[in-house]
Design a protein around this motif. Structure first.
Motif, PDB file in Angstrom:
ATOM      1  N   PRO A 196      33.383 -27.398  86.004  1.00 54.81           N
ATOM      2  CA  PRO A 196      33.207 -27.493  84.554  1.00 54.81           C
ATOM      3  C   PRO A 196      32.525 -28.812  84.205  1.00 54.81           C
ATOM      4  O   PRO A 196      32.872 -29.860  84.755  1.00 54.81           O
ATOM      5  CB  PRO A 196      34.644 -27.463  84.018  1.00 54.81           C
ATOM      6  N   ALA A 197      31.544 -28.745  83.323  1.00 55.79           N
ATOM      7  CA  ALA A 197      30.784 -29.936  82.948  1.00 55.79           C
ATOM      8  C   ALA A 197      31.163 -30.384  81.547  1.00 55.79           C
ATOM      9  O   ALA A 197      31.602 -29.576  80.715  1.00 55.79           O
ATOM     10  CB  ALA A 197      29.284 -29.645  83.013  1.00 55.79           C
ATOM     11  N   LEU A 198      30.988 -31.669  81.288  1.00 56.48           N
ATOM     12  CA  LEU A 198      31.201 -32.169  79.939  1.00 56.48           C
ATOM     13  C   LEU A 198      30.270 -31.435  78.978  1.00 56.48           C
ATOM     14  O   LEU A 198      29.113 -31.164  79.308  1.00 56.48           O
ATOM     15  CB  LEU A 198      30.944 -33.672  79.876  1.00 56.48           C
ATOM     16  N   LEU A 199      30.795 -31.096  77.820  1.00 54.64           N
ATOM     17  CA  LEU A 199      30.127 -30.346  76.750  1.00 54.64           C
ATOM     18  C   LEU A 199      30.205 -28.831  76.939  1.00 54.64           C
ATOM     19  O   LEU A 199      29.889 -28.084  76.006  1.00 54.64           O
ATOM     20  CB  LEU A 199      28.658 -30.756  76.561  1.00 54.64           C
ATOM     21  N   ASP A 200      30.613 -28.353  78.118  1.00 55.51           N
ATOM     22  CA  ASP A 200      30.813 -26.913  78.298  1.00 55.51           C
ATOM     23  C   ASP A 200      31.927 -26.418  77.383  1.00 55.51           C
ATOM     24  O   ASP A 200      32.935 -27.111  77.177  1.00 55.51           O
ATOM     25  CB  ASP A 200      31.219 -26.589  79.739  1.00 55.51           C
ATOM     26  N   ILE A 201      31.754 -25.212  76.862  1.00 56.83           N
ATOM     27  CA  ILE A 201      32.858 -24.518  76.192  1.00 56.83           C
ATOM     28  C   ILE A 201      33.499 -23.613  77.235  1.00 56.83           C
ATOM     29  O   ILE A 201      32.845 -22.718  77.786  1.00 56.83           O
ATOM     30  CB  ILE A 201      32.374 -23.698  74.991  1.00 56.83           C
ATOM     31  N   LEU A 202      34.760 -23.870  77.527  1.00 58.55           N
ATOM     32  CA  LEU A 202      35.479 -23.141  78.562  1.00 58.55           C
ATOM     33  C   LEU A 202      36.499 -22.204  77.932  1.00 58.55           C
ATOM     34  O   LEU A 202      37.138 -22.553  76.932  1.00 58.55           O
ATOM     35  CB  LEU A 202      36.208 -24.119  79.490  1.00 58.55           C
ATOM     36  N   ALA A 203      36.643 -21.035  78.516  1.00 57.84           N
ATOM     37  CA  ALA A 203      37.716 -20.109  78.142  1.00 57.84           C
ATOM     38  C   ALA A 203      38.721 -20.126  79.287  1.00 57.84           C
ATOM     39  O   ALA A 203      38.408 -19.701  80.399  1.00 57.84           O
ATOM     40  CB  ALA A 203      37.163 -18.714  77.912  1.00 57.84           C
TER      41      ALA A 203
END
Length: 240
Positions: free
Chosen positions: A55-62
């Motif tokens: 996961p990267a910074l600024l990603d929207i994760l579910a």
């Protein structure tokens, strides 16, 4: 089917040999730290990676999350991760996050490098902040001459718009890798500051166990945003 929470990733930082994943919800901007059932809540590669990538910074994760999680006696943001697949469902721009930057007087409670556990425990639970997004008008770095996870260990100094300063260890592995390759931030940055689990050095003289402030995530603001940052009133909605 487990409940899925949408989270803007603002930290994927080293936590021992694994990671700490944290961010804010897309609806209310509420801080969440994703924790496992391991003793310190760290998130393993098998739990967090999406299609083999971090996961990267600024990603929207579910992420499948419970409604509660262990607070370790002093934290307020923790939710337990549930079994299930993590998904990357979008991304925000750095400018979108400006409205979520802290307006508190200090960077996490005081002008020190640490916060003692008894102080946090003295606060009402909602005020036990252990994560904060800071707009740093200046970020400087220096190598510490030791290795961690195959990389140089770095220390950073951030300065806020109001002149508050914090110098501490950088635990953002992507930012550290860029520093190793010669990158240095030139523009203001959005910095996630997180409190560590309690750790008492051998020479500690305080009364309570200290939690140390860490630079857990760094996003440099693009140069084009610097010219318009003060005059722009409305930011784009989330890119769903």
């Amino acid at each position: 089917m487990p409940s899925v929470t949408r989270l803007i990733c603002l930290a994927n930082s080293w936590k021992h040999s694994d990671r700490c994943i944290a961010g804010i919800t897309t609806i209310k901007g509420q801080w969440i730290r994703v924790v496992s059932d391991l003793p310190d809540g760290r998130i393993t590669k098998e739990m967090r990676q999406i299609g083999g990538t971090e996961p990267a910074l600024l990603d929207i994760l579910a992420i499948p999350l419970a409604k509660t999680g262990p607070d370790y006696g002093f934290e307020s943001e923790n939710l337990s991760v549930l079994p299930g697949k993590w998904e990357r469902v979008g991304q925000v721009t750095p400018a979108y996050l400006l409205k979520h930057c802290s307006k508190e007087e200090y960077i996490l409670h005081n002008d020190l490098r640490h916060v003692e556990v008894p102080y946090l425990q003295s606060l009402p639970v909602p005020q036990r902040r252990t994560l904060e997004l800071i707009k740093a008008v200046k970020v400087s770095v220096r190598p510490l001459g030791t290795k961690y996870e195959g990389s140089q260990k770095w220390e950073g100094t951030i300065v806020t718009e109001s002149g508050k300063k914090l110098t501490t260890t950088i635990t953002d592995p992507v930012f550290v890798r860029k520093l190793d390759l010669g990158y240095r931030p030139k523009n203001p940055c959005l910095v996630t500051v997180s409190l560590s689990m309690p750790w008492r050095p051998d020479d500690w003289r305080g009364e309570g166990d200290p939690c140390w402030k860490l630079i857990a995530g760094v996003v440099e603001l693009p140069e084009e945003h610097q010219q318009n940052i003060e005059s722009k009133n409305d930011l784009d909605d989330l890119p769903f």
